[in-house]
Design a protein around this motif. Structure first.
Motif, PDB file in Angstrom:
ATOM      1  N   GLY A  25       0.828  -1.210   0.000  1.00 62.20           N
ATOM      2  CA  GLY A  25       0.000   0.000   0.000  1.00 62.20           C
ATOM      3  C   GLY A  25       0.853   1.248   0.000  1.00 62.20           C
ATOM      4  O   GLY A  25       0.558   2.214  -0.689  1.00 62.20           O
ATOM      5  N   THR A  26       1.929   1.229   0.760  1.00 65.70           N
ATOM      6  CA  THR A  26       2.888   2.336   0.784  1.00 65.70           C
ATOM      7  C   THR A  26       4.098   1.984  -0.065  1.00 65.70           C
ATOM      8  O   THR A  26       4.548   2.779  -0.883  1.00 65.70           O
ATOM      9  CB  THR A  26       3.349   2.622   2.231  1.00 65.70           C
ATOM     10  N   ASP A  27       4.618   0.800   0.141  1.00 63.01           N
ATOM     11  CA  ASP A  27       5.795   0.349  -0.599  1.00 63.01           C
ATOM     12  C   ASP A  27       5.377  -0.379  -1.867  1.00 63.01           C
ATOM     13  O   ASP A  27       4.229  -0.809  -1.997  1.00 63.01           O
ATOM     14  CB  ASP A  27       6.665  -0.538   0.296  1.00 63.01           C
ATOM     15  N   GLU A  28       6.331  -0.527  -2.797  1.00 60.99           N
ATOM     16  CA  GLU A  28       6.036  -1.108  -4.105  1.00 60.99           C
ATOM     17  C   GLU A  28       7.083  -2.134  -4.516  1.00 60.99           C
ATOM     18  O   GLU A  28       8.181  -2.179  -3.966  1.00 60.99           O
ATOM     19  CB  GLU A  28       5.984   0.005  -5.159  1.00 60.99           C
ATOM     20  N   VAL A  29       6.732  -2.921  -5.499  1.00 60.96           N
ATOM     21  CA  VAL A  29       7.598  -3.967  -6.026  1.00 60.96           C
ATOM     22  C   VAL A  29       8.726  -3.347  -6.859  1.00 60.96           C
ATOM     23  O   VAL A  29       8.500  -2.421  -7.633  1.00 60.96           O
ATOM     24  CB  VAL A  29       6.778  -4.955  -6.888  1.00 60.96           C
ATOM     25  N   LEU A  30       9.943  -3.905  -6.701  1.00 61.46           N
ATOM     26  CA  LEU A  30      11.113  -3.468  -7.469  1.00 61.46           C
ATOM     27  C   LEU A  30      11.621  -4.530  -8.437  1.00 61.46           C
ATOM     28  O   LEU A  30      12.275  -4.212  -9.420  1.00 61.46           O
ATOM     29  CB  LEU A  30      12.262  -3.099  -6.523  1.00 61.46           C
ATOM     30  N   SER A  31      11.370  -5.789  -8.128  1.00 60.70           N
ATOM     31  CA  SER A  31      11.767  -6.868  -9.037  1.00 60.70           C
ATOM     32  C   SER A  31      10.915  -8.092  -8.740  1.00 60.70           C
ATOM     33  O   SER A  31      10.465  -8.285  -7.623  1.00 60.70           O
ATOM     34  CB  SER A  31      13.251  -7.207  -8.907  1.00 60.70           C
ATOM     35  N   ILE A  32      10.715  -8.892  -9.781  1.00 66.21           N
ATOM     36  CA  ILE A  32       9.957 -10.141  -9.661  1.00 66.21           C
ATOM     37  C   ILE A  32      10.695 -11.201 -10.461  1.00 66.21           C
ATOM     38  O   ILE A  32      11.091 -10.961 -11.606  1.00 66.21           O
ATOM     39  CB  ILE A  32       8.528 -10.012 -10.219  1.00 66.21           C
ATOM     40  N   SER A  33      10.856 -12.366  -9.848  1.00 69.75           N
ATOM     41  CA  SER A  33      11.443 -13.510 -10.540  1.00 69.75           C
ATOM     42  C   SER A  33      10.556 -14.725 -10.330  1.00 69.75           C
ATOM     43  O   SER A  33      10.065 -14.957  -9.223  1.00 69.75           O
ATOM     44  CB  SER A  33      12.848 -13.804 -10.020  1.00 69.75           C
ATOM     45  N   VAL A  34      10.376 -15.500 -11.397  1.00 73.31           N
ATOM     46  CA  VAL A  34       9.576 -16.722 -11.376  1.00 73.31           C
ATOM     47  C   VAL A  34      10.365 -17.793 -12.109  1.00 73.31           C
ATOM     48  O   VAL A  34      10.848 -17.555 -13.216  1.00 73.31           O
ATOM     49  CB  VAL A  34       8.217 -16.520 -12.085  1.00 73.31           C
ATOM     50  N   ILE A  35      10.505 -18.959 -11.473  1.00 72.21           N
ATOM     51  CA  ILE A  35      11.145 -20.093 -12.133  1.00 72.21           C
ATOM     52  C   ILE A  35      10.238 -21.304 -12.012  1.00 72.21           C
ATOM     53  O   ILE A  35       9.379 -21.368 -11.136  1.00 72.21           O
ATOM     54  CB  ILE A  35      12.551 -20.409 -11.571  1.00 72.21           C
ATOM     55  N   ASP A  36      10.451 -22.276 -12.897  1.00 74.12           N
ATOM     56  CA  ASP A  36       9.651 -23.498 -12.813  1.00 74.12           C
ATOM     57  C   ASP A  36      10.420 -24.552 -12.018  1.00 74.12           C
ATOM     58  O   ASP A  36      11.514 -24.298 -11.511  1.00 74.12           O
ATOM     59  CB  ASP A  36       9.223 -23.980 -14.204  1.00 74.12           C
ATOM     60  N   GLN A  37       9.843 -25.729 -11.929  1.00 70.26           N
ATOM     61  CA  GLN A  37      10.401 -26.820 -11.127  1.00 70.26           C
ATOM     62  C   GLN A  37      11.799 -27.238 -11.583  1.00 70.26           C
ATOM     63  O   GLN A  37      12.587 -27.723 -10.787  1.00 70.26           O
ATOM     64  CB  GLN A  37       9.450 -28.023 -11.167  1.00 70.26           C
TER      65      GLN A  37
END
Length: 177
Positions: A25-37
């Motif tokens: 709500g105040t802070d925000e996302v800076l990076s996102i990583s997604v990997i599979d199995q």
């Protein structure tokens, strides 16, 4: 870091994000990583906050500066893509409550959610006298305990790769729900 995306083939996806702070709500996302199995990268991108212009305390931890995200997409830009990636998948994060608070719009298409931190706590069986449940451990401590090694913590890709290894190790020994 350029945005990277592939179609995933496995039903389990591992997710981590770095943020400008701890308060949704105040802070925000800076990076996102997604990997599979298999460890294959399904998504990896810096994210440009829409409201926050500085995050000195978080930058000292995750080393993501305002200059680094200047040309990155916003979270709102990547939500549709992440929803496609997550559709029907089983999501594993190291601290589900934290990541879900920041990524719930993107994760809404997933089939289920699993917290590796709580599974590791159950695996360790160390009682936390204050909560009356198993003691939670940081990802760095869990990784070091299981693999006697360290990794580049507070980088979303390194964190999600460590989460995959911790999850696979504890699931190898027994199933944790």
């Amino acid at each position: 870091m350029k945005m990277f995306y592939i179609e995933h083939k496995t039903p389990y996806l591992y997710v981590d994000c770095e943020t400008t702070g701890l308060k949704p709500g105040t802070d925000e996302v800076l990076s996102i990583s997604v990997i599979d199995q298999t460890g294959k990268i399904a998504f990896n991108s810096l994210i440009r906050p829409e409201r926050r212009k500085k995050w000195v305390e978080a930058q000292n931890i995750n080393h993501i500066s305002p200059e680094m995200v200047r040309d990155a997409p916003t979270y709102r830009d990547v939500v549709p893509q992440l929803q496609r990636i997550f559709r029907g998948a089983h999501i594993v994060t190291y601290n589900l409550e934290f990541d879900y608070k920041f990524l719930h719009e993107a994760m809404c298409t997933a089939s289920s959610f699993h917290c590796c931190m709580k599974a590791y706590a159950k695996f360790q069986k160390e009682i936390d006298p204050y909560r009356g449940t198993y003691r939670w451990h940081k990802l760095t401590a869990a990784y070091d305990n299981l693999f006697h090694n360290t990794f580049n913590a507070h980088d979303s890709l390194a964190d999600v790769q460590a989460t995959l290894r911790v999850w696979n190790r504890i699931m190898h020994d027994y199933k944790v729900r």
